[in-house]
Design a protein around this motif. Sequence first.
Motif, short mmCIF file in Angstrom:
data_model
loop_
_atom_site.label_atom_id
_atom_site.label_comp_id
_atom_site.label_asym_id
_atom_site.label_seq_id
_atom_site.Cartn_x
_atom_site.Cartn_y
_atom_site.Cartn_z
N THR A 1 0.88 -1.33 0.08
CA THR A 1 0.16 0.16 -0.08
C THR A 1 0.91 1.34 -0.05
O THR A 1 0.85 2.19 -0.87
N TYR A 2 1.95 1.15 0.79
CA TYR A 2 2.80 2.25 0.97
C TYR A 2 3.29 2.66 -0.25
O TYR A 2 3.58 3.73 -0.82
N LEU A 3 3.89 1.38 -0.93
CA LEU A 3 4.79 1.86 -2.36
C LEU A 3 3.62 2.31 -3.51
O LEU A 3 4.10 3.09 -4.18
N GLY B 1 -5.71 15.91 -3.83
CA GLY B 1 -5.34 14.58 -4.12
C GLY B 1 -4.24 14.03 -3.46
O GLY B 1 -3.64 12.87 -3.71
N TYR B 2 -3.39 15.09 -2.88
CA TYR B 2 -2.18 14.73 -2.40
C TYR B 2 -1.92 14.72 -0.76
O TYR B 2 -2.45 15.83 -0.36
N ASN C 1 -7.18 7.25 -0.31
CA ASN C 1 -7.25 7.66 -1.65
C ASN C 1 -6.47 8.92 -2.18
O ASN C 1 -6.76 9.72 -2.95
N LEU C 2 -5.39 9.43 -1.01
CA LEU C 2 -4.65 10.52 -1.07
C LEU C 2 -3.18 9.93 -1.62
O LEU C 2 -2.64 8.86 -1.08
N LYS C 3 -2.60 10.25 -2.81
CA LYS C 3 -1.32 9.98 -3.05
C LYS C 3 -0.13 10.86 -2.09
O LYS C 3 -0.52 11.85 -1.83
N LEU C 4 0.84 9.94 -1.78
CA LEU C 4 1.84 10.48 -0.81
C LEU C 4 2.83 11.32 -1.60
O LEU C 4 3.52 10.98 -2.74
#
Length: 538
Positions: free
Chosen positions: A5-7, A344-345, A382-385
Motif C-alpha cells: 500500500t505504501y509503495l 489529491g495529495y 485515496n490520497l497520493k503521498l
Amino acid sequence: MAEETYLKQSTQLGNLGRPQVAILDFGSQYSHLIARRVRELHVYCELYSCLVKVEELAQHELTAIILSGGPNSVYDEGSPHVSPEVWKLIEERNIPVLGICYGMQELAHVFGGTVAPGLKHEYGKAMVKRVEGCDSQLLDGMPEEFQMWMSHGDKLTKTPEGFKPVGSTDNAEFVAIENLEKRMWGLQFHPEVTHSPKGRELLGNFIIKIAGAKPDWVMTDYAQEFIDDVRKTVGEGHVIGAVSGGVDSTVAAVLMTRAIGDRFHAILVDNGCLRKDEATKVLKRMREDCGVNLRCVDASDRFLDLLKGVTEPEKKRKIIGGTFIEVFQEEAIKIEADMGKKCGYLLQGTLYPDVIESISYKGPSATIKTHHNVGGLPANMNLKLIEPLRELFKDEVRELGMALGIDEASVWRHPFPGPGLAIRILGEVTRERVKILQEADDIVIQELLNSGHYRKIGQAFTVLLPVKSVGVMGDGRTYENVASVRCVETTDYMTADFYHLPYDVMGKMSSRVINEVRGINRLCYDISSKPPATIEWE
C-alpha cells in the motif's frame, strides 16, 4: 499488505535523472552506514535489495555499485545472490563494483573464487597490511598497515579468476582484492563503520577517484529539484500536509509552501498524545517563524477512545496511522468543498530510516517495527503521498532546513514520533496517564535545556512504564508509577548510544519529577544502545 500500500501510494519525485551509487543490501546491519558514508562524500546513493530486478536498476544512471555485507554464508543453499541479468548490466555499462564482506564473497562466488569457513572467526579491530609492491588505486594514500573493522566467520581461500590480492591480515591472506579489467574490488572488512578510521578515505578512493562520481549532492540543489518537480506533478491541484512541528514535517512544509503557496493546506492533528502545550506552541512557531498556514484539528477524543484497552505496540501504531489518514481524508474533502479544487495529495515528513526499518523491499533485513506513516497506511487511502525527505537521513534534513533559512530552534528540535506519547506510555493509553507523562516529560526537557545538554543529544524523552513501585513521601507509603528517561547520541538514527548525562542533572530531574508530578515516585535512566534496543521503547 501495508508495505505494498505504501509503495503504491508514494509519489517518487526527481530521482530517475540523478546519477547515483546503488548499494545492494544483503541484509547487513551496516548497509545503512554505507549509504551514510557515501552521502558524506556529497554523492547521491540509494539502497536496494540484493534481489533487485534489472529493470529497476537499468532506469538509473549508475556511477558505481556496492555489494553490502550480510549474515549468510555465500556457499549455503538458499543464500541470496545478485541476478545474472544484473551482472550482465554491470558488464554492458562497465560499472565499477565494490564488494564488502559478504559482497566480496559474492564476487568470489560469481567469478570462480573459493570461500570457506575460517579456522577462527574475526570480529573487531584488525590491522590490514598492503601487499608489498602493490599500487592499488583503492588503497591510494593508505599507510602500509592500517586499522579496519572485521565481522566475518568465512574467508576467501582462493581469489576469483583475474583478481589479485592487495591487502591481508594475520588471519586472512585475501582481505582486499581487485580486478582492473572488470573494474571490480573486494574488501573482507567494513570501511563504513566508525571503528575503521581510514574507511571514509578508502570509500572516497572508490567513489570519487575510481568511479568518477561527482561530489555535487547538496541540499540547496535538492530543494530546488523538489520544488520544480512538485509543481509539475501537482499542477493546479491542492496538497494537504501532516505537520507535527518536528524538524521533518517543518522542513517538508516549508518546501511545499515555497512550491505551491496557498494551495498547500497544513494541518496539525491533535491526537490527544502530544507533549504539554504542544499544539499551541507549534501553531505559533509555524505561522510566525516559518510562514506556513497551519491549522489544528482537535481529534483527541477520537484517538483516545479508539486506544482504550489497547496495549500491544503494533496495534497502537496501526490504529493511530489509520485514524490519521481518516482525519486527513475528511479534511481534504472539506478543502475540496470550500475551494472547488481537488485535493489529491498528502505531504508527509517520512525519512529514509523510517522506510528502511518499516518495509523489507530495500533488502532481506528483518522488519524492526511499523512506522505509522509507512507500514501503518490503510489500503483504501485515496490520497497520493508526496515525501520530499524519504531518501534523507536526519542530519541531511537538518542541513536542508538550514539551507532553507529555517530558525535553529525548529531545525534542532528533537524528533517526536507521529503516534506521540501513545508509544511512550507502555500499556494502555488513558487521559490520566497522558497527563502524567506530559508533566514529567516537560520537566526533563526543561532541565536538558537549562543544563546546556539538549543540543548535544540526538533525542530525549520520558517513558511511562506499566509498573508501580513502593515509595515513601513524608511519613506515608506510596505505590505509584515508574518512569524512565531516554537520551541518545546519534546522527543517522539508525544506530545510537545512550547519552552520558551527568549525575547532578539526573538528580535534579528526578527530584523535580517526583516532587512535582503526582503519580510518579521513581525515575530511571535508560542506558541501552541501538542495536540491540531501539530508540523508542515501542
